[in-house]
Write a protein that holds these residues in place. Structure first.
Motif, PDB file in Angstrom:
ATOM      1  N   GLU B 225      -0.683  -6.175 -18.110  1.00 29.89           N
ATOM      2  CA  GLU B 225      -0.707  -6.332 -16.654  1.00 29.89           C
ATOM      3  C   GLU B 225       0.711  -6.577 -16.158  1.00 29.89           C
ATOM      4  OE1 GLU B 225      -4.951  -8.698 -16.237  1.00 29.89           O
ATOM      5  OE2 GLU B 225      -3.142  -9.752 -16.904  1.00 29.89           O
ATOM      6  N   LEU B 226       0.923  -6.230 -14.918  1.00 32.68           N
ATOM      7  CA  LEU B 226       2.230  -6.457 -14.311  1.00 32.68           C
ATOM      8  C   LEU B 226       2.048  -7.276 -13.042  1.00 32.68           C
ATOM      9  CD1 LEU B 226       4.378  -3.197 -14.271  1.00 32.68           C
ATOM     10  CD2 LEU B 226       4.818  -5.297 -15.505  1.00 32.68           C
ATOM     11  N   GLY B 227       2.913  -8.265 -12.894  1.00 32.88           N
ATOM     12  CA  GLY B 227       2.937  -8.942 -11.612  1.00 32.88           C
ATOM     13  C   GLY B 227       3.592  -8.032 -10.595  1.00 32.88           C
ATOM     14  N   ALA B 228       3.220  -8.228  -9.358  1.00 33.05           N
ATOM     15  CA  ALA B 228       3.755  -7.333  -8.318  1.00 33.05           C
ATOM     16  C   ALA B 228       5.280  -7.373  -8.299  1.00 33.05           C
ATOM     17  CB  ALA B 228       3.184  -7.753  -6.966  1.00 33.05           C
ATOM     18  N   GLU B 229       5.836  -8.605  -8.537  1.00 32.50           N
ATOM     19  CA  GLU B 229       7.296  -8.734  -8.457  1.00 32.50           C
ATOM     20  C   GLU B 229       7.992  -8.085  -9.646  1.00 32.50           C
ATOM     21  OE1 GLU B 229       5.161 -10.902  -9.347  1.00 32.50           O
ATOM     22  OE2 GLU B 229       5.886 -12.181 -10.968  1.00 32.50           O
ATOM     23  N   GLN B 230       7.198  -7.708 -10.676  1.00 37.69           N
ATOM     24  CA  GLN B 230       7.808  -7.104 -11.861  1.00 37.69           C
ATOM     25  C   GLN B 230       7.889  -5.585 -11.760  1.00 37.69           C
ATOM     26  OE1 GLN B 230       4.904  -9.006 -14.578  1.00 37.69           O
ATOM     27  NE2 GLN B 230       6.684  -9.685 -15.760  1.00 37.69           N
ATOM     28  N   ALA B 242       1.590   1.960 -13.713  1.00 36.79           N
ATOM     29  CA  ALA B 242       0.674   2.525 -12.718  1.00 36.79           C
ATOM     30  C   ALA B 242       0.176   1.384 -11.852  1.00 36.79           C
ATOM     31  CB  ALA B 242      -0.505   3.224 -13.397  1.00 36.79           C
ATOM     32  N   SER B 243       0.019   1.665 -10.594  1.00 40.59           N
ATOM     33  CA  SER B 243      -0.467   0.656  -9.659  1.00 40.59           C
ATOM     34  C   SER B 243      -1.602   1.239  -8.843  1.00 40.59           C
ATOM     35  CB  SER B 243       0.654   0.213  -8.705  1.00 40.59           C
ATOM     36  OG  SER B 243       1.672  -0.415  -9.419  1.00 40.59           O
ATOM     37  N   SER B 244      -2.457   0.364  -8.423  1.00 47.08           N
ATOM     38  CA  SER B 244      -3.525   0.779  -7.524  1.00 47.08           C
ATOM     39  C   SER B 244      -3.013   0.723  -6.096  1.00 47.08           C
ATOM     40  CB  SER B 244      -4.710  -0.190  -7.681  1.00 47.08           C
ATOM     41  OG  SER B 244      -4.360  -1.456  -7.158  1.00 47.08           O
ATOM     42  N   SER B 245      -3.831   1.139  -5.183  1.00 46.92           N
ATOM     43  CA  SER B 245      -3.540   0.834  -3.785  1.00 46.92           C
ATOM     44  C   SER B 245      -3.677  -0.671  -3.619  1.00 46.92           C
ATOM     45  CB  SER B 245      -4.547   1.569  -2.886  1.00 46.92           C
ATOM     46  OG  SER B 245      -4.427   2.961  -3.070  1.00 46.92           O
ATOM     47  N   PRO B 246      -3.112  -1.253  -2.553  1.00 51.15           N
ATOM     48  CA  PRO B 246      -3.240  -2.702  -2.364  1.00 51.15           C
ATOM     49  C   PRO B 246      -4.701  -3.127  -2.320  1.00 51.15           C
ATOM     50  CG  PRO B 246      -1.591  -1.814  -0.880  1.00 51.15           C
ATOM     51  CD  PRO B 246      -2.283  -0.645  -1.506  1.00 51.15           C
ATOM     52  N   VAL B 422      -7.682 -18.399   8.096  1.00 51.08           N
ATOM     53  CA  VAL B 422      -6.882 -17.632   7.156  1.00 51.08           C
ATOM     54  C   VAL B 422      -5.670 -17.042   7.859  1.00 51.08           C
ATOM     55  CG1 VAL B 422      -8.277 -15.578   7.534  1.00 51.08           C
ATOM     56  CG2 VAL B 422      -6.931 -15.771   5.435  1.00 51.08           C
ATOM     57  N   ILE B 423      -4.549 -17.064   7.149  1.00 50.74           N
ATOM     58  CA  ILE B 423      -3.341 -16.376   7.624  1.00 50.74           C
ATOM     59  C   ILE B 423      -2.964 -15.364   6.552  1.00 50.74           C
ATOM     60  CG2 ILE B 423      -0.929 -16.643   8.271  1.00 50.74           C
ATOM     61  CD1 ILE B 423      -1.533 -19.532   9.007  1.00 50.74           C
ATOM     62  N   PRO B 424      -3.226 -14.054   6.796  1.00 49.45           N
ATOM     63  CA  PRO B 424      -2.887 -13.041   5.787  1.00 49.45           C
ATOM     64  C   PRO B 424      -1.386 -12.963   5.585  1.00 49.45           C
ATOM     65  CG  PRO B 424      -4.359 -12.170   7.485  1.00 49.45           C
ATOM     66  CD  PRO B 424      -3.852 -13.476   7.990  1.00 49.45           C
ATOM     67  N   LEU B 425      -1.002 -12.738   4.359  1.00 50.22           N
ATOM     68  CA  LEU B 425       0.430 -12.629   4.061  1.00 50.22           C
ATOM     69  C   LEU B 425       0.800 -11.241   3.571  1.00 50.22           C
ATOM     70  CD1 LEU B 425       1.036 -15.988   2.165  1.00 50.22           C
ATOM     71  CD2 LEU B 425       1.842 -15.383   4.434  1.00 50.22           C
ATOM     72  N   VAL B 426       0.209 -10.870   2.449  1.00 49.65           N
ATOM     73  CA  VAL B 426       0.591  -9.598   1.816  1.00 49.65           C
ATOM     74  C   VAL B 426      -0.642  -8.997   1.138  1.00 49.65           C
ATOM     75  CG1 VAL B 426       2.188  -8.490   0.209  1.00 49.65           C
ATOM     76  CG2 VAL B 426       2.817 -10.653   1.256  1.00 49.65           C
ATOM     77  N   HIS B 427      -0.710  -7.706   1.153  1.00 54.88           N
ATOM     78  CA  HIS B 427      -1.695  -6.990   0.332  1.00 54.88           C
ATOM     79  C   HIS B 427      -0.985  -6.485  -0.902  1.00 54.88           C
ATOM     80  CE1 HIS B 427      -4.279  -6.560   4.056  1.00 54.88           C
ATOM     81  NE2 HIS B 427      -5.090  -7.064   3.159  1.00 54.88           N
ATOM     82  N   LEU B 428      -1.530  -6.827  -2.055  1.00 55.47           N
ATOM     83  CA  LEU B 428      -0.860  -6.496  -3.307  1.00 55.47           C
ATOM     84  C   LEU B 428      -1.675  -5.478  -4.099  1.00 55.47           C
ATOM     85  CD1 LEU B 428       0.039 -10.115  -4.418  1.00 55.47           C
ATOM     86  CD2 LEU B 428       1.609  -8.392  -3.533  1.00 55.47           C
ATOM     87  N   PRO B 429      -0.980  -4.615  -4.833  1.00 55.86           N
ATOM     88  CA  PRO B 429      -1.698  -3.682  -5.723  1.00 55.86           C
ATOM     89  C   PRO B 429      -1.942  -4.352  -7.083  1.00 55.86           C
ATOM     90  CG  PRO B 429       0.618  -3.179  -5.754  1.00 55.86           C
ATOM     91  CD  PRO B 429       0.468  -4.343  -4.813  1.00 55.86           C
ATOM     92  N   ALA B 430      -2.803  -3.749  -7.827  1.00 57.62           N
ATOM     93  CA  ALA B 430      -2.946  -4.138  -9.241  1.00 57.62           C
ATOM     94  C   ALA B 430      -2.064  -3.196 -10.039  1.00 57.62           C
ATOM     95  CB  ALA B 430      -4.391  -4.017  -9.675  1.00 57.62           C
ATOM     96  N   SER B 431      -1.207  -3.751 -10.854  1.00 59.84           N
ATOM     97  CA  SER B 431      -0.224  -2.919 -11.560  1.00 59.84           C
ATOM     98  C   SER B 431      -0.289  -3.172 -13.059  1.00 59.84           C
ATOM     99  CB  SER B 431       1.195  -3.229 -11.061  1.00 59.84           C
ATOM    100  OG  SER B 431       1.287  -2.996  -9.682  1.00 59.84           O
ATOM    101  N   ARG B 444      -8.148   2.435 -11.369  1.00 62.07           N
ATOM    102  CA  ARG B 444      -9.159   2.763 -10.358  1.00 62.07           C
ATOM    103  C   ARG B 444      -8.756   2.154  -9.013  1.00 62.07           C
ATOM    104  NH1 ARG B 444     -12.645   1.175 -14.635  1.00 62.07           N
ATOM    105  NH2 ARG B 444     -13.685   2.972 -15.621  1.00 62.07           N
ATOM    106  N   PRO B 445      -9.337   2.624  -7.950  1.00 58.56           N
ATOM    107  CA  PRO B 445      -8.999   2.053  -6.625  1.00 58.56           C
ATOM    108  C   PRO B 445      -9.312   0.561  -6.533  1.00 58.56           C
ATOM    109  CG  PRO B 445     -10.091   4.168  -6.357  1.00 58.56           C
ATOM    110  CD  PRO B 445     -10.185   3.841  -7.822  1.00 58.56           C
ATOM    111  N   ASP B 446     -10.266   0.066  -7.295  1.00 60.81           N
ATOM    112  CA  ASP B 446     -10.575  -1.362  -7.214  1.00 60.81           C
ATOM    113  C   ASP B 446      -9.668  -2.194  -8.111  1.00 60.81           C
ATOM    114  OD1 ASP B 446     -11.464  -0.761  -9.737  1.00 60.81           O
ATOM    115  OD2 ASP B 446     -13.440  -1.683  -9.499  1.00 60.81           O
ATOM    116  N   GLY B 447      -8.676  -1.566  -8.722  1.00 61.10           N
ATOM    117  CA  GLY B 447      -7.706  -2.300  -9.518  1.00 61.10           C
ATOM    118  C   GLY B 447      -8.027  -2.367 -10.985  1.00 61.10           C
ATOM    119  N   SER B 448      -9.194  -1.888 -11.381  1.00 65.66           N
ATOM    120  CA  SER B 448      -9.547  -1.959 -12.798  1.00 65.66           C
ATOM    121  C   SER B 448      -8.967  -0.746 -13.534  1.00 65.66           C
ATOM    122  CB  SER B 448     -11.066  -1.989 -12.960  1.00 65.66           C
ATOM    123  OG  SER B 448     -11.631  -0.801 -12.436  1.00 65.66           O
ATOM    124  N   LEU B 449      -8.876  -0.907 -14.854  1.00 63.78           N
ATOM    125  CA  LEU B 449      -8.306   0.155 -15.682  1.00 63.78           C
ATOM    126  C   LEU B 449      -9.374   1.193 -16.028  1.00 63.78           C
ATOM    127  CD1 LEU B 449      -6.248  -2.041 -18.128  1.00 63.78           C
ATOM    128  CD2 LEU B 449      -5.298  -0.214 -16.694  1.00 63.78           C
TER     129      LEU B 449
END
Lengths: 626, 461
Positions: B225-230, B242-246, B422-431, B444-449
């Motif tokens: 897995e990758l953190g978004a900042e990586q 590879a990353s998914s959509s946010p 709630v205060i939204p900040l960022v939408h992140l992908p799964a990477s 996959r679009p839901d972030g799974s492999l």
């Protein structure tokens, strides 16, 4: 008394001496300790400064390769080309700080905007407010700086170095935390410790105190709040101060703390040696000394002083007793001898040894008693001569009166024989009667003198004075109330509890009867005779008081002289006989009288008397006499 | 002659090279795939609500189980165990026909009864029944999104055997399972879609992102897995990723409703003070999208209408209008270093507006920085999922829970945001990052492999 005073003076002198010496020693000890503490504080401060400089050099040593590193140089070059590309380097400081083991590392641009921060990675884009002009801090020695970290602040040693050679300067600001490890690096003596207070405001905050010993079991006994007054004072006056922290009621646990202000980098950018006094007050170095050794030494000195003082007092008692005895014994002997002289022992002498003042005094005393004795002898001799003269005068006076009629009668008989023999017989008979009468008179006179000279010695036995006085009053009751003369009242004022005394009841009865008869003679117009008895510690006292005509002062002085009388038909032997009786009992008789106000005879008898032990003392005088 | 020999040698070389090239691009059976992940699931049962949702768990579920319906790489619903889903009576009555010839890993065939049992366990409120080779689902209210709901991993078809073991119909079956630590999956030879290329997949759990990267770089893992900042750094290093959509929302969630007008102003001030751009560009290194809404644009289609720019002057004004401003505690996941960084940045932004936030790793706080994984590409399901995470119900303008037009969706999302929970900040992908030898793997679009068609090659791209 004088011995006790001498003892007290000796003891007091020794105590004062010991206290003075102890106080002096304590003062000197305190001075020595303070001097030692000052020296050790100065040494520790110097050590702190050395460690400060060493750590600063170490920071510079680590910061320089960071500033010269490929990553930093590449960043500086990239930012010189495109300043907006800083986002890619926000984590650079953290990785370099880890590699070079720095607690703090920031890269800031020439405007002071943080590009990357190891200690606060999220602070990118914010200004670094500690500097007005980073260029002035560049290449300087390490300095103190307060670093704001999330929710707290930290104190650290920092240095600034420029990165690369691009037009747009980038600076690396690196440092290490001034924390317990820093303090632990100081080589402290066993009874000293160093703490650092991080200044986060105008008031003391306990969590701002860095104590290398924190976490030990003794923490609970050393609450940081105790530092509050000292810290607040330094924060207020911004100068070095000293205070004693009392951790408990045990003074040995006290610590003296020297609080030294630690200043940070002055924004004006003056050259600093790490401690710029124009800079903000960032922290306070606290150097503490345990007072345990001082208090223990003080306690030992106090105990020694007490021991020496106590021993001194004991020695003082012994020494002063010896000295006082040596000094006061002659004085006491003199005092006793004087007392004996006062009691009539004129032959008393004191031992005179040595050649000091007391010996001279003793010799003087002895000379005085000798002279007194000689004078007494001379006085007795003179009195004896005077008494013989008086006796001769009285004898001459007494014998002259009957002898003159005898001479006349005999001459008349001789004349009658020659001139008128017829009347001689008648004359002879008449003259014989006269001669016999005068011869009887002469015999009476001689008998009275004989009686006075034959006063018997008292035969002592327990006598109840109250009973004796009651008997006398009863004996003369009839005469008090006799017809043909004004009545006389008799009052008895007797002590309730009067122990018997050893006395001759017949002689005492005779003496008191004489006094009562005297009183009756003094109250021709009636009055009151009062018989009193009382006692004090050593004497039984009898008083016979009348309300008669009284005596003059001169009469009082001569009233006990034999053959002196103020009465027309008195022999002048009544009161001398009373005095003789009292004297034979070891007592004394006095008279108190004033003309027209009555007379009181006071007889003082010892409560336990020994036969022939004392001679009577006669004291006479008017009450108001001088 | 000599020339002939040389020509033969050259032809042979070319032939060998061509064969080798063909072999590299052609799927290869066998080999073991080594995966490292951060999550530590202790149960593989997809319906186990005690297990936190994560992309890793979704991936594990889809390796061992199948859903009736699935989502393709483009986010469209496709058939899986179901061959058709037909709705009647206004989307309230659904008939699902099952695929024939599918067997569970224990060898038993997939039946309508097994599917009914599985769906009932995952959705107790549903009325589900078997009808021959079909499954009938009768809902209390109309739900046009039921197929999307069935595509959720939690609705994967499971045959629960006595003892709590779960058997699925997925491409792999469980070979060894150490809950929370390690999972070894073996290829299912008789998988109805055909045997997967890997023989075995070894999954190490509980690995930090750093450890995962070290494992990947040292060759001890093929997929991490990758953190978004990586993502940015790893891409610069030329690794395959590879990353998914946010599909994950990073947001500040308040623990309670707004209590006073002052608090409303303060929450608004906090939202206005947030510099989402800096968070994305620096802390996330460009990954993700600043979020003004709960759903990303690729799902809702309108997220751009929500403001994301910081307005510090306005934030300060609103802060000054508030009479009472108590200090808030800001909670974050202490195991998430990125969350810590973002939380620190938020406290700095808030401080600029005059607000006081104190960080705390404790579980309870006034406001918490949360990662909310969107469970579905369906906007209504995703919105309900996000709102549910903060305890807010979602209804459309018609009053139904789900379904409706985009205007209804916007209104429903706006209503949730209006609660200021709630205060939204960022939408992140799964990477994810993979070794060069891993071929044909997708996210996959839901972030799974999606590893069903992947294989291990020679390492050349």
């Amino acid at each position: 008394m004088i011995r006790r005073k001498l003892l007290a003076v000796f003891a007091l002198t020794i105590c004062i001496s010991v206290a003075t010496v102890a106080g002096l020693v304590l003062a000197l000890t305190r001075g020595a300790f303070e001097k030692n503490e000052d020296a050790r504080t100065a040494a520790l401060l110097a050590q702190f400064q050395r460690e400060f400089n060493r750590q600063g050099d170490e920071i510079v040593r680590r910061l320089q390769p960071i500033a010269a590193s490929e990553q930093a140089t590449r960043m500086a070059t990239a930012l010189d080309r495109s300043p907006s590309d800083a986002a890619g380097y926000f984590d650079l400081a953290r990785s370099l700080a880890e590699n070079y083991q720095l607690d703090f590392l920031e890269f800031v641009d020439g405007r002071g905007i943080i590009i990357s921060s190891a200690q606060s990675p999220a602070k990118f884009g914010y200004p670094e407010n500690a500097f007005d002009n980073l260029a002035t801090a560049d290449q300087q020695q390490a300095f103190l700086k307060r670093e704001e970290i999330q929710d707290s602040t930290a104190l650290g040693l920092f240095a600034v170095r420029s990165v690369g050679s691009a037009d747009r300067k980038v600076y690396a600001i690196g440092g290490r935390r001034l924390d317990r490890n820093f303090l632990s690096a100081l080589d402290l003596p066993a009874d000293m410790r160093a703490l650092i207070y991080q200044n986060r405001g105008d008031q003391f905050m306990a969590d701002s105190l860095l104590d290398p010993s924190a976490g030990k079991a003794t923490d609970a006994a050393h609450p940081p709040e105790k530092f509050a007054p000292l810290i607040d004072a330094v924060l207020r006056y911004k100068q070095e101060m000293t205070g004693v922290i009392q951790w408990s009621s045990n003074r040995a646990e006290d610590e003296i703390f020297h609080a030294i202000p630690l200043h940070g980098f002055a924004k004006s950018g003056q050259e600093t040696d790490g401690q710029n006094k124009d800079g903000p007050l960032l922290g306070i170095l606290l150097i503490g000394h345990s007072r345990q050794s001082y208090v223990e030494l003080k306690s030992r000195i106090g105990a020694s002083a007490l021991l020496v003082g106590g021993g001194g007092i004991v020695l003082a008692i012994l020494f002063s007793s010896w000295v006082a005895a040596r000094v006061t014994r002659p004085v006491e002997q003199l005092a006793r001898a004087a007392q004996e002289v006062a009691e009539g022992k004129w032959d008393t002498r004191v031992e005179a040894r040595g050649n000091d003042e007391l010996s001279q005094l003793a010799e003087s005393f002895n000379r005085m008693t000798t002279e007194l004795l000689e004078q007494k002898e001379r006085l007795v001799q003179a009195e004896r001569v005077a008494a013989w003269r008086e006796l001769a005068r009285r004898l001459a006076h007494e014998l002259k009166n009957p002898l003159f009629p005898l001479q006349l009668t005999v001459e008349n008989l001789m004349r009658a024989r020659t001139q008128s023999p017829q009347q001689f017989d008648e004359m002879f008979h008449e003259s014989s009667r006269t001669l016999l009468a005068e011869i009887a008179n002469l015999k009476a006179i001689i008998g009275r003198f004989s009686e006075f000279s034959k006063m018997p010695h008292p035969r002592l036995q327990p006598v109840k004075l109250n009973d004796l006085l009651g008997g006398v009053a009863k004996l003369y009751q009839a005469q008090f109330e006799a017809r043909g003369r004004p009545p006389i009242a008799c009052k008895l004022e007797l002590a309730e509890h009067l122990d018997p005394i050893m006395a001759d009841p017949e002689l005492l009865h005779r003496a008191i009867s004489n006094l009562v008869l005297n009183a009756m003679d003094a109250m021709l117009n009636g009055g009151t005779v009062t018989l009193r008895s009382r006692s004090d510690y050593s004497k039984a006292i009898i008083e016979v008081t009348d309300t008669g005509s009284g005596l003059t002062r001169a009469e009082c002085e001569r009233i006990f002289t034999p053959y002196y009388t103020s009465k027309q038909h008195g022999t002048g032997l009544g009161l001398p006989i009373v005095q003789s009786v009292v004297s034979d009992h070891g007592g004394r008789i006095t008279v108190q009288s004033q003309p027209g106000q009555g007379t009181t005879f006071v007889i003082e008898l010892p409560r336990n008397i020994e036969p022939q032990s004392q001679s009577a003392t006669v004291v006479g005088g008017a009450q108001n006499g001088s | 002659m000599k020339l002939f020999v040389w020509r033969c040698l050259a032809a042979s070389s070319l032939l060998i090279a061509a064969l080798a090239a063909t072999a590299e691009t052609r799927p290869q059976y066998g080999s073991t795939l080594r995966v490292a992940m951060h999550a530590t699931p202790t149960s593989l049962d997809p319906a186990d609500a005690t297990q936190p949702d994560s992309f890793a768990r979704r991936s594990l579920t889809m390796l061992t189980f199948d859903t009736l319906v699935t989502i393709d790489e483009n986010g469209r619903l496709t058939s899986s165990l179901a061959t058709s889903c037909q709705a009647t009576e206004g989307n309230q009555h659904w008939q699902i026909r099952l695929r024939h010839g599918v067997k569970f890993h224990d060898g038993t065939p997939l039946t309508a009864e097994a599917v009914v049992a599985s769906l009932r366990a995952a959705n107790p409120s549903w009325k589900v029944s078997a009808d021959g080779d079909s499954v009938i689902i009768e809902l209390e209210s109309a739900d046009p999104e039921l197929p999307a709901e069935l595509a959720l991993p939690r609705n994967a078809i499971v045959k629960r055997i006595n003892g709590g073991q779960a058997s699925g119909t997925g491409p792999f079956h469980v070979s060894d399972w150490q809950p929370g630590k390690k999972l070894i999956l073996a290829a299912e030879e008789m998988y109805w879609r055909g045997r997967p290329f890997f023989d075995v997949i070894e999954i190490e759990m509980g690995k930090s992102e750093r450890d995962q990267m070290i494992a990947l770089e040292s060759g001890r893992a093929d997929l991490v897995e990758l953190g978004a900042e990586q993502v940015h750094r790893v891409s610069l290093e030329g690794r395959r990723l590879a990353s998914s959509s946010p599909v994950e929302l990073l947001a500040l969630v308040f623990a309670r409703e707004v209590q006073s007008p002052d608090e409303r102003l303060l929450r608004d001030a906090l939202a206005l003070s947030l510099d989402r751009g800096s968070i994305r560009s620096v802390l996330l290194q460009g990954a993700g999208q600043p979020a003004g809404g709960l759903l990303p644009t690729w799902i809702s289609g309108y997220e751009f209408v929500f403001p994301v720019e910081a307005d510090l002057p306005q934030a300060r004004r609103e802060r000054e209008q508030a009479q009472n401003a108590a200090a808030w505690t800001l909670g974050y996941d202490s195991n998430d270093s990125l969350a810590r960084l973002i939380a620190e940045r938020i406290t700095l932004n808030a401080k600029d507006a005059g607000l006081s936030l104190r960080l705390t790793p404790a579980a309870t706080s006034d406001v918490r920085l949360m990662r909310i994984a969107l469970t579905s590409v369906d906007p209504w399901i995703a919105l309900a999922n996000v709102a549910g995470a903060m305890g807010v119900a979602v209804t459309n303008r018609g009053g139904s829970v789900q379904g409706g037009s985009i205007e209804d969706l916007y209104a429903a999302e706006q209503a949730v945001l209006a609660t200021q929970r709630v205060i939204p900040l960022v939408h992140l992908p799964a990477s994810y990052a993979a070794s060069p030898s891993l071929k044909n793997w997708t996210v996959r679009p839901d972030g799974s492999l999606n590893l069903a068609d992947a294989w291990i090659g020679s390492g050349k791209p």
